[in-house]
Design an enzyme around this catalytic site. Structure first.
Site, mmCIF file in Angstrom:
data_model
loop_
_atom_site.group_PDB
_atom_site.id
_atom_site.type_symbol
_atom_site.label_atom_id
_atom_site.label_comp_id
_atom_site.label_asym_id
_atom_site.label_seq_id
_atom_site.Cartn_x
_atom_site.Cartn_y
_atom_site.Cartn_z
ATOM 1 C CG ASP A 149 -6.757 -7.207 -8.523
ATOM 2 O OD1 ASP A 149 -7.297 -7.068 -7.310
ATOM 3 O OD2 ASP A 149 -5.803 -6.432 -8.804
ATOM 4 C CB SER A 150 -10.181 -4.388 -8.720
ATOM 5 O OG SER A 150 -8.887 -4.104 -8.175
ATOM 6 C CB CYS B 139 -8.994 -8.405 -5.226
ATOM 7 S SG CYS B 139 -9.615 -6.638 -4.886
ATOM 8 C CD GLU C 70 -5.148 -0.557 -11.507
ATOM 9 O OE1 GLU C 70 -5.704 -0.421 -12.445
ATOM 10 O OE2 GLU C 70 -4.940 -1.686 -11.155
ATOM 11 C CG HIS D 226 -3.173 -2.919 -7.171
ATOM 12 N ND1 HIS D 226 -4.071 -3.538 -7.057
ATOM 13 C CD2 HIS D 226 -2.928 -2.145 -8.053
ATOM 14 C CE1 HIS D 226 -4.864 -3.426 -7.891
ATOM 15 N NE2 HIS D 226 -4.226 -2.558 -8.816
HETATM 16 N N1 DGL Z 1 -5.555 -5.471 -5.551
HETATM 17 C C1 DGL Z 1 -6.566 -5.011 -4.572
HETATM 18 C C2 DGL Z 1 -6.534 -5.531 -3.188
HETATM 19 O O1 DGL Z 1 -5.868 -6.340 -2.972
HETATM 20 C C3 DGL Z 1 -6.764 -3.631 -5.098
HETATM 21 C C4 DGL Z 1 -8.208 -3.196 -4.513
HETATM 22 C C5 DGL Z 1 -8.596 -1.737 -5.370
HETATM 23 O O2 DGL Z 1 -9.026 -2.014 -6.567
HETATM 24 O O3 DGL Z 1 -8.567 -0.721 -4.795
HETATM 25 O O4 DGL Z 1 -7.217 -4.729 -2.346
#
Ligand code: DGL
Length: 274
Positions: A11-12, A74, A159, A195
């Site tokens: 994930d990011s 993600c 975050e 998230h």
């Molecule tokens: N958890 C990521 C998603 O599902 C977040 C993306 C982001 O970094 O903005 O889209």
């Protein structure tokens, strides 16, 4: 001989931990490596090309850690990078490895959950603007109407753990109400960003008991279980000693603290930067 290894989960940032937690519950014997590109998060407002470039780097890194299978936990990366990686890159870099996303498994089941035939999708700008959910839902539940709303502030709020502060709560209420006010027939909301499950209680309180709020983690975990049963050639390449390790592109002290909060257990990450 093919290399054996853990399942890579990417994930990011921290959001993919909500998927990882469900994967560990449903596949407890498996090994996992979680990689969070926290130093470059959030991805949600970034361009297609940048999300693709960052995601490909992460996938190659997880392949180098011997992961035969990588889950893009993600939505933004699944929406903007998955197809190119599967079709263009995989055949060249690792034809026997696999990369799977979270959009298709979610779209496969979410259409079955609505009684009114109206589903709401909350996601990042990148996910919503990609149109991936309406496209995928049209395949699996063509009679269902899909109503989308982008919440660009939510990932930064999560975050930075600001989502219970009054200003954070205001953003969450504004976006949730905007979706529901535009289409009050919605009875099912998919949290189409990994998230967002940390906001599930807040959103449920806003929409009331007539609307079900669905997180993706359990869906993705069930679908991965099915996938491994249907693909014994991949299942046999996955190690099973029940361990999970964590790697972040941010400083490990910050990741350890925040990830432990997401997971409800203490963890110790390693660092990797590109
Ligand atoms: N958890 C990521 C998603 O599902 C977040 C993306 C982001 O970094 O903005 O889209």
């Amino acid at each position: 001989m093919e290399v054996l290894g853990p399942i890579g989960v990417f994930d990011s940032g921290y959001g993919g931990l909500t998927v990882l937690a469900e994967l560990r519950k449903k596949l407890p014997q498996h090994d996992f490596i979680y990689f969070g590109d926290n130093a470059r998060a959030p991805y949600g407002n970034r361009s297609f090309d940048v999300v693709y470039e960052f995601t490909l780097e992460a996938v190659k890194f997880l392949f180098d850690q011997s992961c035969p299978l990588v889950i893009l936990a993600c939505n933004t990366a699944s929406a903007k990078a998955l197809r190119s990686i599967q079709q263009k890159d995989l055949p060249q870099i690792a034809p026997n490895n696999r990369v799977l996303g979270v959009i298709r498994p979610s779209a496969e089941v979410i259409g079955e959950r609505t009684k009114t035939g109206h589903v709401g999708i909350l996601g990042t700008l990148g996910t919503i603007n990609s149109g991936s959910y309406p496209i995928e839902l049209a395949k699996f539940a063509p009679s269902v109407q899909v109503h989308q709303h982008a919440c660009p502030m939510w990932v930064p709020l999560i975050e930075n753990q600001q989502y219970t502060h009054p200003a954070g709560q205001q953003f969450i209420a504004e976006d949730t109400n905007a979706l529901m006010n535009s289409h009050p027939e919605i009875d099912t909301i998919l949290l189409a960003c990994t998230h967002y499950p940390v906001l599930k209680n807040q959103i449920e309180a806003l929409v009331g008991p007539a609307v079900q709020v669905v997180a993706q983690g359990p869906i993705v975990a069930d679908k991965l279980k099915d996938y491994l049963l249907a693909h014994p050639e991949m299942a046999s390449r996955l190690t099973k000693t029940g361990t999970t390790s964590y790697i972040t592109s941010e400083t490990t002290a910050v990741f350890n603290e925040k990830a432990s909060y997401f997971l409800g257990e203490q963890i110790k990450a390693e660092h990797h930067s590109f």
